[in-house]
Design a protein around this motif. Structure first.
Motif, PDB file in Angstrom:
ATOM      1  N   GLU A  69       0.831  -1.218   0.000  1.00 24.60           N
ATOM      2  CA  GLU A  69       0.000   0.000   0.000  1.00 24.60           C
ATOM      3  C   GLU A  69       0.855   1.254   0.000  1.00 24.60           C
ATOM      4  O   GLU A  69       0.428   2.312  -0.454  1.00 24.60           O
TER       5      GLU A  69
ATOM      6  N   ARG B 186      -4.653   2.320  -1.874  1.00 24.68           N
ATOM      7  CA  ARG B 186      -5.722   1.339  -1.675  1.00 24.68           C
ATOM      8  C   ARG B 186      -6.408   1.075  -3.006  1.00 24.68           C
ATOM      9  O   ARG B 186      -7.521   1.479  -3.254  1.00 24.68           O
ATOM     10  N   GLY B 187      -5.650   0.384  -3.903  1.00 23.32           N
ATOM     11  CA  GLY B 187      -6.203   0.033  -5.213  1.00 23.32           C
ATOM     12  C   GLY B 187      -6.701  -1.405  -5.210  1.00 23.32           C
ATOM     13  O   GLY B 187      -6.732  -2.062  -4.170  1.00 23.32           O
TER      14      GLY B 187
ATOM     15  N   SER C 296      -6.953  -3.589  -1.691  1.00 19.24           N
ATOM     16  CA  SER C 296      -8.160  -3.321  -0.901  1.00 19.24           C
ATOM     17  C   SER C 296      -8.907  -4.623  -0.613  1.00 19.24           C
ATOM     18  O   SER C 296      -8.610  -5.669  -1.190  1.00 19.24           O
TER      19      SER C 296
ATOM     20  N   HIS D 196     -13.533  -3.362  -2.202  1.00 20.60           N
ATOM     21  CA  HIS D 196     -12.804  -3.991  -3.314  1.00 20.60           C
ATOM     22  C   HIS D 196     -13.762  -4.433  -4.419  1.00 20.60           C
ATOM     23  O   HIS D 196     -13.529  -4.199  -5.608  1.00 20.60           O
TER      24      HIS D 196
ATOM     25  N   GLN E 251     -15.036  -1.541  -6.502  1.00 21.53           N
ATOM     26  CA  GLN E 251     -13.995  -1.018  -7.392  1.00 21.53           C
ATOM     27  C   GLN E 251     -13.764  -1.975  -8.564  1.00 21.53           C
ATOM     28  O   GLN E 251     -13.580  -1.575  -9.689  1.00 21.53           O
TER      29      GLN E 251
ATOM     30  N   MET F  51     -15.100   8.465  -6.970  1.00 20.04           N
ATOM     31  CA  MET F  51     -13.814   8.350  -6.283  1.00 20.04           C
ATOM     32  C   MET F  51     -13.160   9.717  -6.225  1.00 20.04           C
ATOM     33  O   MET F  51     -13.296  10.509  -7.153  1.00 20.04           O
ATOM     34  N   ASP F  52     -12.401   9.965  -5.172  1.00 14.56           N
ATOM     35  CA  ASP F  52     -11.640  11.208  -5.162  1.00 14.56           C
ATOM     36  C   ASP F  52     -10.337  10.999  -5.948  1.00 14.56           C
ATOM     37  O   ASP F  52     -10.027   9.888  -6.392  1.00 14.56           O
TER      38      ASP F  52
ATOM     39  N   GLU G 295      -7.304  10.884  -5.181  1.00 11.59           N
ATOM     40  CA  GLU G 295      -6.323   9.941  -4.652  1.00 11.59           C
ATOM     41  C   GLU G 295      -6.727   8.495  -4.953  1.00 11.59           C
ATOM     42  O   GLU G 295      -5.889   7.655  -5.274  1.00 11.59           O
ATOM     43  N   GLN G 296      -8.027   8.227  -4.868  1.00 13.65           N
ATOM     44  CA  GLN G 296      -8.490   6.872  -5.161  1.00 13.65           C
ATOM     45  C   GLN G 296      -8.268   6.540  -6.643  1.00 13.65           C
ATOM     46  O   GLN G 296      -7.862   5.425  -6.983  1.00 13.65           O
TER      47      GLN G 296
ATOM     48  N   ASP H 295      -4.722   5.692  -6.977  1.00  9.77           N
ATOM     49  CA  ASP H 295      -4.375   4.365  -6.451  1.00  9.77           C
ATOM     50  C   ASP H 295      -4.742   3.266  -7.447  1.00  9.77           C
ATOM     51  O   ASP H 295      -3.953   2.346  -7.687  1.00  9.77           O
ATOM     52  N   GLU H 296      -5.932   3.367  -8.012  1.00 13.39           N
ATOM     53  CA  GLU H 296      -6.355   2.335  -8.973  1.00 13.39           C
ATOM     54  C   GLU H 296      -5.493   2.397 -10.232  1.00 13.39           C
ATOM     55  O   GLU H 296      -5.080   1.365 -10.771  1.00 13.39           O
TER      56      GLU H 296
END
Ligand code: HEM
Length: 457
Positions: free
Chosen positions: A80, A85-86, A90, A95, A98, A243-244, A246-247, A250-251
């Motif tokens: 991580e 948290r991709g 996650s 999870h 996503q 998603m924001d 940052e999310q 991450d993905e």
């Protein structure tokens, strides 16, 4: 009282599982342990209870039948630091949500759409190869698969950044043994330590690139309908439970890295094995001549390229790019004939199971023919699991098969590679993935065109 399967004592187990400087001892320790104690081993490591599973039915329990009783293990957790948290790191309902968002980018018709770019980039690579001019295959394959992932999944050209990405990845891999060591968390509090500083610099490099990809797409004048990963992420980001930034980062980072590094390793091991087994390279050449003649492959050729696929399958058996999966039980759960208690750590290693003589005749031999001569027909399902299984199965599995087969076919149609004279052995480095321990210098030899007659020059 919980009954535990047999296994080594605390001291031997803790010592065997310590990552050390390069984690090189862990696969050997796992192999020796299952050879000595049986296919399901339990051992106390530090203050935790570890299980090692080398029984296909129990691996299926872990990944499929009782997958919900487990979350990702410590190795993934420590990832991580790089991936955030991709999808890979996650857990639970988050999870699943996503995964559903990104999944459409991996549907069959999307992969068919990516195939032309896979072949075009492999052709470009083949154009640049020069007979007898040694090339370092691992770097070459990393550049190639990076370019393919960038173009197909992110609609971006990352060729210029390939070296920076490669160095940052090397650095992240180098720091992994320390990160998963018992003092890994502690290290995070000492930003001035060289290993922590170098890791942070590497992450900053990768962040800058991934944020650039996201920004460029956001600013693109006409929103494109490419159906790629970036589009899925941005569309979801704008939605009601979006998603924001940052999310999305991450993905995107997860798929950007997972989407090229593993396939590059698979291809590198494949080229190395072909260099060491000229008869297999010859059989591969024969299939390519008969299926393709003088043309490059397309997506529609993939099913006919049976032996090409078997070569990749066999390379991933011997050198599985993802060499271990780890889970932590969140509740007591069955594992074969045993029950693991909540909190236990469970490991299943492709590198161990793929070499087990109970399942594989001549387990150390590179024999792609085993995949078509009936030998593997009765194989238990999880004796071979390069892409994992269950709800956490690799989302890129079809992408990776298509890419590996098309890249191998496109290049091997034109080039054979021999090992450079000083490359007799090629060891592995078990990190996040299974990388070659050294550079992989290979010497290209041109394949004669069909019209010019048989074989290679
Ligand atoms: C030869 C190539 C590849 C191999 C051997 C491989 C192997 C794996 C394995 C074993 C897992 C499951 C890990 C676990 O259960 O803990 C996994 C997950 C994953 N892989 Fe791959 N992979 C490959 C290529 C790719 C590609 C091409 C992509 C994307 C384009 C990708 C993206 C992912 C992602 C996002 C996950 C997490 C999935 C989830 O948990 O929902 N992989 N991979």
């Amino acid at each position: 009282m919980t009954r535990f399967p047999p296994g080594p004592g605390r001291l031997a187990a803790t010592r065997g599982m310590l990552p050390g400087r390069n984690m090189a001892g862990i696969p050997g320790f796992l192999r020796a342990t299952v050879a000595r104690y049986g296919p399901i081993v339990s051992m106390p490591v530090g203050r935790q209870r570890f299980y090692v599973v080398n029984e296909p039915a129990a691996i299926e329990d872990l990944l499929v039948n009782h997958g919900r009783s487990f979350v990702k293990g410590r190795g993934t957790q420590r990832l991580e630091r790089l991936l955030g948290r991709g999808l890979l790191t996650s857990n639970g309902a988050f999870h699943l949500r996503q995964r559903r968002l990104v999944q459409p980018a991996f549907h069959r018709e999307r992969i068919a759409g990516y195939a032309a770019a896979m072949v075009a980039r492999a052709e470009r690579f083949a154009d640049g190869v020069r007979a007898e001019r040694t090339l370092e295959m691992h770097q070459a394959m990393l550049h190639l698969t990076l370019g393919i992932a960038g173009e197909t999944l992110f609609g971006a050209d990352v060729d210029r950044e390939a070296d920076a990405i490669g160095s940052a990845l090397d650095e992240a891999m180098r720091s992994f043994p320390a990160a998963v060591s018992p003092i890994g968390e502690l290290l995070d509090h000492f930003p001035f330590l060289p290993i922590v500083r170098r890791f942070r610099a590497a992450r900053a490099t990768l962040d800058a690139i991934v944020y650039r990809l996201i920004d460029e797409r956001r600013r693109a004048p006409a929103p494109s309908a490419r159906g790629d990963v970036l589009e899925m992420l941005l569309a979801a980001g704008d939605g009601p439970d979006g998603m924001d930034a940052e999310q999305i980062r991450d993905e995107a980072m997860t798929i950007f890295l997972a989407g090229h590094e593993t396939t590059a390793n698979a291809l590198t091991w494949t080229w190395w094995l072909l260099a060491r087994h000229p008869a297999v390279a010859e059989a591969l050449g024969a299939e390519l001549r008969s299926v393709l003649g003088e043309r490059a492959p397309t997506f529609d050729d993939v099913p006919a390229l049976r032996f090409t696929r078997d070569v990749v399958a066999e390379a991933m058996r011997l050198y599985p790019p993802a060499w271990i999966v780890g889970r932590r039980a969140i509740e007591a759960a069955p594992l074969g004939e045993w029950t693991v208690p909540a909190g236990a750590v469970v490991l299943a290693s492709q590198l161990v199971t793929h070499h087990d003589p109970r399942f594989w005749r001549e387990p150390e031999a590179f024999r792609p023919e085993r995949w078509s001569n009936g030998e593997t027909d009765a194989l238990p399902k999880f004796a071979y699991f390069p892409f994992g299984g269950g709800t956490r199965v690799c989302i890129g599995e079809s992408f990776a098969w298509t890419e590996a087969v098309l890249v191998l076919a496109t290049i091997a149609r034109r080039w054979r590679f021999a090992a450079a004279p000083d490359l007799d052995e090629l060891g592995y480095q078990p990190r996040v993935t299974l990388r070659p321990a050294t550079a992989v210098p290979l010497v290209p030899r041109a394949v004669a065109p069909l019209a010019a007659g048989l074989g290679t020059r």
